[in-house]
Design a protein around this motif. Sequence first.
Motif, PDB file in Angstrom:
ATOM      1  N   THR A 139      -4.915  -9.256  -4.876  1.00 24.97           N
ATOM      2  CA  THR A 139      -4.622 -10.099  -3.905  1.00 24.97           C
ATOM      3  C   THR A 139      -5.166  -9.030  -2.764  1.00 24.97           C
ATOM      4  O   THR A 139      -4.754  -8.421  -2.049  1.00 24.97           O
ATOM      5  CB  THR A 139      -3.122 -10.010  -3.449  1.00 24.97           C
ATOM      6  N   SER A 142      -6.018  -9.246   0.295  1.00 30.30           N
ATOM      7  CA  SER A 142      -5.292  -9.215   1.633  1.00 30.30           C
ATOM      8  C   SER A 142      -4.368  -8.403   1.814  1.00 30.30           C
ATOM      9  O   SER A 142      -3.809  -8.255   2.823  1.00 30.30           O
ATOM     10  CB  SER A 142      -5.251 -10.735   2.156  1.00 30.30           C
ATOM     11  N   ASN A 143      -3.716  -8.015   0.756  1.00 28.35           N
ATOM     12  CA  ASN A 143      -2.567  -7.180   0.468  1.00 28.35           C
ATOM     13  C   ASN A 143      -3.033  -5.755   0.672  1.00 28.35           C
ATOM     14  O   ASN A 143      -3.256  -5.204  -0.341  1.00 28.35           O
ATOM     15  CB  ASN A 143      -1.615  -7.488  -0.588  1.00 28.35           C
TER      16      ASN A 143
END
Length: 69
Positions: free
Chosen positions: A13, A15-16
């Motif tokens: 992920t 964007s994490n």
Amino acid sequence: MIKIIAVLCSLATPSNCHEQIVTTSDFAEVSVQSCLMGAPQLADWMNQHPAERLAAWRCVIGKQGGRGI
């Protein structure tokens, strides 16, 4: 003591992202110049954490206050 604070992002992920101190006892001998150039030890640390991508890092001399890092 020089602390290296990395911004790490999950490969699963992207964007994490989160900040993490990656300083270990191996970093005790890291100079400010070496840290600013990317500290070879940082690459070793990243090899041990293959699920994360290094997005950025910064060098902090002494204790870091404020955000609990």
